[in-house]
Design a protein around this motif. Structure first.
Motif, PDB file in Angstrom:
ATOM      1  N   GLU A  54       2.933  11.877  -2.590  1.00 58.54           N
ATOM      2  CA  GLU A  54       4.004  11.727  -3.590  1.00 58.54           C
ATOM      3  C   GLU A  54       4.108  12.975  -4.475  1.00 58.54           C
ATOM      4  O   GLU A  54       5.204  13.412  -4.815  1.00 58.54           O
ATOM      5  CB  GLU A  54       3.780  10.475  -4.443  1.00 58.54           C
ATOM      6  CG  GLU A  54       3.809   9.163  -3.670  1.00 58.54           C
ATOM      7  CD  GLU A  54       5.031   8.988  -2.781  1.00 58.54           C
ATOM      8  OE1 GLU A  54       6.110   9.497  -3.124  1.00 58.54           O
ATOM      9  OE2 GLU A  54       4.903   8.346  -1.712  1.00 58.54           O
ATOM     10  N   GLY A 113       8.576  -4.372   4.127  1.00 63.03           N
ATOM     11  CA  GLY A 113       8.589  -2.980   4.606  1.00 63.03           C
ATOM     12  C   GLY A 113       9.174  -2.045   3.563  1.00 63.03           C
ATOM     13  O   GLY A 113      10.028  -2.433   2.780  1.00 63.03           O
ATOM     14  N   ASP A 114       8.690  -0.813   3.580  1.00 63.02           N
ATOM     15  CA  ASP A 114       9.113   0.139   2.564  1.00 63.02           C
ATOM     16  C   ASP A 114       9.861   1.288   3.228  1.00 63.02           C
ATOM     17  O   ASP A 114       9.261   2.106   3.893  1.00 63.02           O
ATOM     18  CB  ASP A 114       7.860   0.659   1.849  1.00 63.02           C
ATOM     19  CG  ASP A 114       8.195   1.674   0.776  1.00 63.02           C
ATOM     20  OD1 ASP A 114       9.381   1.757   0.406  1.00 63.02           O
ATOM     21  OD2 ASP A 114       7.283   2.373   0.329  1.00 63.02           O
ATOM     22  N   ASP A 115      11.176   1.316   3.064  1.00 57.87           N
ATOM     23  CA  ASP A 115      11.940   2.435   3.613  1.00 57.87           C
ATOM     24  C   ASP A 115      12.786   3.057   2.509  1.00 57.87           C
ATOM     25  O   ASP A 115      13.909   3.470   2.718  1.00 57.87           O
ATOM     26  CB  ASP A 115      12.803   1.969   4.789  1.00 57.87           C
ATOM     27  CG  ASP A 115      13.280   3.160   5.626  1.00 57.87           C
ATOM     28  OD1 ASP A 115      12.510   4.135   5.746  1.00 57.87           O
ATOM     29  OD2 ASP A 115      14.409   3.126   6.125  1.00 57.87           O
ATOM     30  N   GLU A 116      12.200   3.081   1.311  1.00 56.54           N
ATOM     31  CA  GLU A 116      12.894   3.669   0.164  1.00 56.54           C
ATOM     32  C   GLU A 116      12.851   5.192   0.277  1.00 56.54           C
ATOM     33  O   GLU A 116      11.910   5.742   0.853  1.00 56.54           O
ATOM     34  CB  GLU A 116      12.166   3.273  -1.125  1.00 56.54           C
ATOM     35  CG  GLU A 116      12.173   1.797  -1.414  1.00 56.54           C
ATOM     36  CD  GLU A 116      13.468   1.344  -2.046  1.00 56.54           C
ATOM     37  OE1 GLU A 116      14.069   2.154  -2.762  1.00 56.54           O
ATOM     38  OE2 GLU A 116      13.886   0.208  -1.796  1.00 56.54           O
ATOM     39  N   PRO A 117      13.856   5.887  -0.307  1.00 62.25           N
ATOM     40  CA  PRO A 117      13.766   7.350  -0.318  1.00 62.25           C
ATOM     41  C   PRO A 117      12.477   7.764  -1.044  1.00 62.25           C
ATOM     42  O   PRO A 117      12.172   7.211  -2.103  1.00 62.25           O
ATOM     43  CB  PRO A 117      14.984   7.792  -1.133  1.00 62.25           C
ATOM     44  CG  PRO A 117      15.845   6.604  -1.256  1.00 62.25           C
ATOM     45  CD  PRO A 117      15.021   5.387  -1.025  1.00 62.25           C
ATOM     46  N   LEU A 118      11.765   8.712  -0.457  1.00 57.28           N
ATOM     47  CA  LEU A 118      10.531   9.244  -1.026  1.00 57.28           C
ATOM     48  C   LEU A 118       9.422   8.206  -1.189  1.00 57.28           C
ATOM     49  O   LEU A 118       8.445   8.445  -1.897  1.00 57.28           O
ATOM     50  CB  LEU A 118      10.779   9.948  -2.370  1.00 57.28           C
ATOM     51  CG  LEU A 118      11.809  11.075  -2.358  1.00 57.28           C
ATOM     52  CD1 LEU A 118      11.761  11.848  -3.663  1.00 57.28           C
ATOM     53  CD2 LEU A 118      11.581  12.034  -1.209  1.00 57.28           C
ATOM     54  N   GLY A 119       9.578   7.044  -0.567  1.00 54.45           N
ATOM     55  CA  GLY A 119       8.465   6.102  -0.515  1.00 54.45           C
ATOM     56  C   GLY A 119       7.484   6.622   0.520  1.00 54.45           C
ATOM     57  O   GLY A 119       7.834   7.456   1.352  1.00 54.45           O
ATOM     58  N   PHE A 120       6.263   6.125   0.481  1.00 53.37           N
ATOM     59  CA  PHE A 120       5.303   6.615   1.473  1.00 53.37           C
ATOM     60  C   PHE A 120       5.647   6.055   2.850  1.00 53.37           C
ATOM     61  O   PHE A 120       5.381   6.678   3.870  1.00 53.37           O
ATOM     62  CB  PHE A 120       3.879   6.210   1.079  1.00 53.37           C
ATOM     63  CG  PHE A 120       2.847   6.789   1.991  1.00 53.37           C
ATOM     64  CD1 PHE A 120       2.486   8.120   1.895  1.00 53.37           C
ATOM     65  CD2 PHE A 120       2.268   6.017   2.991  1.00 53.37           C
ATOM     66  CE1 PHE A 120       1.559   8.670   2.762  1.00 53.37           C
ATOM     67  CE2 PHE A 120       1.340   6.555   3.858  1.00 53.37           C
ATOM     68  CZ  PHE A 120       0.981   7.886   3.744  1.00 53.37           C
ATOM     69  N   GLY A 121       6.276   4.884   2.850  1.00 49.90           N
ATOM     70  CA  GLY A 121       6.670   4.272   4.130  1.00 49.90           C
ATOM     71  C   GLY A 121       5.538   3.458   4.706  1.00 49.90           C
ATOM     72  O   GLY A 121       4.371   3.754   4.490  1.00 49.90           O
ATOM     73  N   GLY A 122       5.926   2.412   5.442  1.00 51.38           N
ATOM     74  CA  GLY A 122       4.924   1.566   6.093  1.00 51.38           C
ATOM     75  C   GLY A 122       4.148   0.746   5.088  1.00 51.38           C
ATOM     76  O   GLY A 122       4.297   0.906   3.881  1.00 51.38           O
ATOM     77  N   ASP A 123       3.364  -0.155   5.569  1.00 50.79           N
ATOM     78  CA  ASP A 123       2.565  -0.980   4.692  1.00 50.79           C
ATOM     79  C   ASP A 123       1.368  -1.494   5.471  1.00 50.79           C
ATOM     80  O   ASP A 123       1.532  -2.073   6.540  1.00 50.79           O
ATOM     81  CB  ASP A 123       3.398  -2.148   4.172  1.00 50.79           C
ATOM     82  CG  ASP A 123       3.050  -2.433   2.738  1.00 50.79           C
ATOM     83  OD1 ASP A 123       2.089  -1.839   2.238  1.00 50.79           O
ATOM     84  OD2 ASP A 123       3.746  -3.251   2.123  1.00 50.79           O
ATOM     85  N   LEU A 124       0.204  -1.267   4.939  1.00 50.34           N
ATOM     86  CA  LEU A 124      -1.011  -1.631   5.672  1.00 50.34           C
ATOM     87  C   LEU A 124      -1.747  -2.748   4.950  1.00 50.34           C
ATOM     88  O   LEU A 124      -1.423  -3.102   3.823  1.00 50.34           O
ATOM     89  CB  LEU A 124      -1.911  -0.410   5.814  1.00 50.34           C
ATOM     90  CG  LEU A 124      -1.320   0.790   6.548  1.00 50.34           C
ATOM     91  CD1 LEU A 124      -2.332   1.921   6.594  1.00 50.34           C
ATOM     92  CD2 LEU A 124      -0.892   0.423   7.957  1.00 50.34           C
ATOM     93  N   GLU A 182       9.785  13.910   4.459  1.00 49.89           N
ATOM     94  CA  GLU A 182       8.564  13.095   4.473  1.00 49.89           C
ATOM     95  C   GLU A 182       7.449  13.810   5.236  1.00 49.89           C
ATOM     96  O   GLU A 182       6.310  13.848   4.782  1.00 49.89           O
ATOM     97  CB  GLU A 182       8.832  11.734   5.136  1.00 49.89           C
ATOM     98  CG  GLU A 182       9.707  10.792   4.329  1.00 49.89           C
ATOM     99  CD  GLU A 182       9.129  10.461   2.966  1.00 49.89           C
ATOM    100  OE1 GLU A 182       7.903  10.435   2.814  1.00 49.89           O
ATOM    101  OE2 GLU A 182       9.926  10.256   2.032  1.00 49.89           O
ATOM    102  N   THR A 212       0.824  -1.207   0.000  1.00 50.48           N
ATOM    103  CA  THR A 212       0.000   0.000   0.000  1.00 50.48           C
ATOM    104  C   THR A 212       0.860   1.259   0.000  1.00 50.48           C
ATOM    105  O   THR A 212       0.449   2.295   0.482  1.00 50.48           O
ATOM    106  CB  THR A 212      -0.912   0.034   1.246  1.00 50.48           C
ATOM    107  OG1 THR A 212      -0.074  -0.056   2.402  1.00 50.48           O
ATOM    108  CG2 THR A 212      -1.915  -1.078   1.246  1.00 50.48           C
ATOM    109  N   GLY A 245       3.658   4.100  -1.890  1.00 51.78           N
ATOM    110  CA  GLY A 245       3.911   4.791  -3.149  1.00 51.78           C
ATOM    111  C   GLY A 245       5.328   5.327  -3.110  1.00 51.78           C
ATOM    112  O   GLY A 245       5.965   5.345  -2.049  1.00 51.78           O
ATOM    113  N   THR A 289       0.608  -8.146   3.838  1.00 55.96           N
ATOM    114  CA  THR A 289       1.371  -6.939   3.542  1.00 55.96           C
ATOM    115  C   THR A 289       2.657  -7.326   2.837  1.00 55.96           C
ATOM    116  O   THR A 289       3.156  -8.440   3.027  1.00 55.96           O
ATOM    117  CB  THR A 289       1.711  -6.187   4.833  1.00 55.96           C
ATOM    118  OG1 THR A 289       2.365  -7.102   5.698  1.00 55.96           O
ATOM    119  CG2 THR A 289       0.475  -5.649   5.511  1.00 55.96           C
ATOM    120  N   SER A 290       3.187  -6.399   2.044  1.00 58.47           N
ATOM    121  CA  SER A 290       4.450  -6.698   1.360  1.00 58.47           C
ATOM    122  C   SER A 290       5.601  -6.318   2.279  1.00 58.47           C
ATOM    123  O   SER A 290       5.376  -5.866   3.395  1.00 58.47           O
ATOM    124  CB  SER A 290       4.523  -5.902   0.049  1.00 58.47           C
ATOM    125  OG  SER A 290       4.568  -4.534   0.348  1.00 58.47           O
TER     126      SER A 290
END
Lengths: 626, 155
Positions: free
Chosen positions: A193, B47-58, A284, A156, A158, B44-45
């Motif tokens: 984003e 974890g997302d800690d990429e630069p400019l990612g939205f972060g987190g995963d629900l 962010e 979920t 982006g 959930t996939s």
């Protein structure tokens, strides 16, 4: 006086938010400072890389350059020294920036590969249309960002990536579902984003990431070289017939050196890693704030609430993560006032990066002087003394000296004021709204002042082979004393910045931030740093390094003279800037942007008009959309 | 296993739909699509800690997770019924499983009872699967309560 009179106007409507982006954001300048610090670290490490295998090498030592400069050695010899002295750092700077740029250019390919992104299928076209509709609504100019998604319905998140005029947005497969069953959440993520694009985050963030990777390699290089030199060559010597005991003894001799270098490198990378993480975390929350203003506040809170419920205790490596926790993001959305505060952390970062910059500048300055001044000095030798041409050349020599010094120091002043000055402006805006004024607020600036100098000291201590750390008890004592002096100077700089910013912006009632007032405030703050703060930083280090030397008294007198002149200049600046602000207020009396009447409110920037009831000025507030 | 048969899938779908109507009614409109998704890799996939990612995963949606939970419960109950009635035909076993899971719809006379221990095991199983799938603690507890309460009606 603005500060002594209470603001009697009623508060503005609740749908208006204090505009976080009313002033240029401090993270832009912090990013520039990080890049400059990386470049200067490369300069220092270039010196180290050369020095490790050749500890007695004279050709590249600072002392040789200075000696050459002072004694006026032969032109050819001077140029040769200069070329070696500048060539190696230039090569390393090119290497680090080249590697960072190459990594940065490759980031879209990496994102696509890691996230297995594909171009949108026909059934996902409505997603692209939704993103374009939001982009148009918030005023992004075409070409609009292109959405790419992986297969499936998981995830979920982006992510925006790509380059200017060619941005792409990765949306996870789960957002196909959210668009239909939770459209508010889908929109919130898209707006977040898009906010990264409008806030100018994309290239800065990916370049910072690339630079971080390049810095890791560059910082580890001297450690590896040292380990090879210390242990590898020892082993080779053993194989070639040296006694094993001799080799072991030699290794133990070098062990403290190797350990301290390793420890310093780990600490240096740790602090820079934290700075990079905090920089990206801040962007962010700014994007969250912007998305909330564009109408997604409730959906974002909903997302973070759910995330916070699932959130485990942050790991020990949290400080290196690029995202704040959901709990923190929710807290900031609920109380955005946090974003307006000048905490202790930001000045600490500035101080730390400043230490790296100072180290590099000290190594570069004499060599740059040689490059630009030596040809003029040689030209002067052939002229008849006291002839007109002689004085022209001599004048040119001094002009170039001053111009070069300004060119090297002005960017530092600009970066310090860009980071701390920007955040201080936000704090002042929040203080005005909260009614926090008076001498206590000036006194509280001692905390960021202490942090700034603490960060500076920390930076000196963790820079491998720093030339700025005390090497004896006498130097250490002088260092402690100078920490006190520099903290007071840092506090004076912050006090002056608050003084001028408060007076310039509290009375301003335009629709957008005044360019003229920003320039005036920038000019005075930069001038203050340039004259009343930065020379002190260098004097401070010179005094420390001469603590046990008979020349100490000479440098003390020099420091005293500078301090006296700087303080006199400071008083003059206060009077001059106060006069200019008064003049501005007379020429441009604060008028209500709605009815055009001249207001008599104490703080017009945040007040409502006594005649029409509307906000007097609009620049400091932003309307929250639905 | 009976749960993998079309009949088993149909039962899992029916029960899941009923639960989703109570837990996330907004998903009913696309229930069939989401139910099919539970056969794919769900939850959930990474974890997302990429630069400019939205972060987190629900959690994307409740339906696939509810379906996974119901499938696990059905499998558990099938095993329990098989243990208790070794000599009976598979058709009868299926009928008993349905009766336990769907007591309101099935005939009253066919209802076997689950022991308190078995109900507790079901509760724990539901909670564990729901949490593993990315549901928060409160919702996982709600789902566990809904499912066990429904089966307790067979007593």
């Amino acid at each position: 006086m603005v500060e002594k009179t209470p603001n009697e106007s009623p508060p503005p409507p609740a749908t208006l938010r204090l505009n976080l982006l009313a002033f240029p954001t401090e993270t832009n300048a912090l990013f520039a400072l990080l890049v400059l610090a990386a470049v200067m670290l490369a300069v220092q490490l270039s010196y180290l890389i050369y020095l490790i295998p050749f500890p007695n090498a004279a050709a590249f030592s600072l002392e040789t350059d200075v000696e050459t400069l002072l004694q006026g050695k032969a032109f050819a010899q001077t140029m040769r020294t200069m070329l070696i002295g500048l060539g190696i750092p230039a090569f390393l700077i090119s290497l680090i920036l080249g590697a960072a740029y190459w990594t940065y250019r490759g980031h879209p390919r990496r994102v696509r590969r890691v996230r297995r992104l594909e171009q949108l299928q026909a059934r996902d076209e409505p997603i692209q249309k939704s993103v374009e509709a939001e982009a148009i609504r918030i005023g992004i100019q075409p070409p609009y960002p292109v959405v790419e998604m992986p297969r499936g319905n998981t995830g979920t998140s982006g992510q925006v990536f790509g380059f200017q005029r060619n941005y792409m947005i990765r949306l996870d497969g789960g957002l196909r579902i959210w668009r239909r069953i939770r459209p508010g959440r889908f929109r919130a993520i898209v707006l977040h984003e898009l906010a990264h694009i409008t806030n100018g985050d994309v290239w800065r963030s990916y370049f910072a990431e690339a630079l971080w990777k390049a810095m890791i390699i560059l910082s580890i290089a001297p450690v590896m070289l040292n380990l090879f030199y210390s242990f590898g060559l020892g082993l080779i010597a053993t194989f070639q017939g040296s006694g094993i005991l001799d080799t072991i003894a030699a290794l133990f001799n070098r062990l403290p050196f190797v350990l301290s270098l390793t420890l310093q490198t780990v600490l240096l990378l740790g602090v820079i890693g934290t700075i990079r993480a905090r920089l990206l975390q801040k962007r962010e929350v700014y994007a969250d704030w912007q998305a909330a203003v564009w109408g997604s506040a409730d959906s974002l809170k909903d997302i973070f609430q759910e995330g916070a419920e699932k959130e485990k205790k942050p790991s020990d490596l949290y400080m290196f993560r690029l995202h704040p926790t959901s709990t923190e993001r929710l807290e900031i959305l609920n109380r955005p006032g946090h974003l307006f505060q000048l905490s202790w952390y930001l000045p600490f970062i500035v101080g730390f990066l400043l230490a790296l910059v100072m180290g590099g500048i000290t190594l570069l300055v004499p060599r740059i002087y040689l490059l630009v001044l030596e040809p003029l000095r040689v030209a002067r030798l052939g002229l008849v003394e006291n002839s007109l041409l002689f004085w022209v050349v001599r004048g040119a020599w001094f002009s170039v000296l001053i111009a070069t010094t300004m060119l090297m120091i002005a960017p530092i002043a600009w970066l310090i004021s860009g980071v701390l000055g920007s955040q201080l402006r936000k704090q002042i805006a929040a203080n005005l709204v909260e009614g926090k004024r008076g001498w206590l607020e000036y006194l509280k600036l001692s905390i960021p002042a202490i942090s700034l100098i603490a960060g500076l000291e920390a930076g000196f201590w963790v820079t491998p082979f720093s030339i700025f750390i005390p090497n004896s008890l006498a130097e250490f004592i002088v260092d402690i004393l100078m920490i006190g002096v520099m903290t007071v100077l840092a506090w004076l700089f912050l006090v002056y910045s608050r003084f001028i910013t408060l007076r310039l912006f509290a009375s301003y009632t335009g629709v957008k931030l005044s360019r003229a007032r920003t320039l005036i405030s920038g000019f005075f703050i930069n001038a203050w740093i340039f004259i009343c703060f930065i020379p002190g930083l260098f004097f401070d280090r010179i005094l420390i390094s001469h603590a046990a030397s008979p020349d100490l008294s000479v440098f003390l007198i020099g420091f005293g003279i500078w301090l006296t002149v700087a303080m006199a200049f400071g008083v003059m600046m206060i009077v001059l800037s106060w006069g200019i602000i008064k003049l501005l207020t007379i020429i441009h009396a604060p008028r209500c942007q709605n009815c055009g009447q001249i207001t008599r409110r104490a703080v017009p920037a945040i007040a409502t008009c006594e005649y029409c009831g509307h906000l007097v000025g609009k620049w400091l507030y932003v309307q929250e959309e639905n | 296993m009976w749960t993998d048969t079309p009949e088993g899938n149909q039962l899992i779908g029916e029960i899941s739909k009923e639960l989703v109507s109570q837990l996330a009614p907004e998903e009913l409109e696309m229930f069939d699509e989401l139910f099919q998704a539970h056969f794919e890799n769900q939850g959930t996939s990474a974890g997302d800690d990429e630069p400019l990612g939205f972060g987190g995963d629900l959690l994307v949606a409740m339906t696939p997770l509810v379906a996974i939970v119901v499938e696990s419960v059905t499998r558990f109950i099938s095993e329990e019924v098989i243990k208790a009635t070794r000599e009976e035909s598979s058709a009868l076993i299926a009928q008993k499983v349905k009766a336990i899971l769907n007591p309101v719809k099935e005939k009253k006379g066919a209802l076997p009872a689950l022991t308190k221990e078995q109900l507790e095991t079901v509760r724990k199983l539901v909670r564990k699967e729901a949490l593993r799938g990315g549901m928060n603690t409160k919702k996982a507890d709600d789902l566990a309560l809904l499912i066990t309460a429904r089966m307790a009606m067979a007593d």
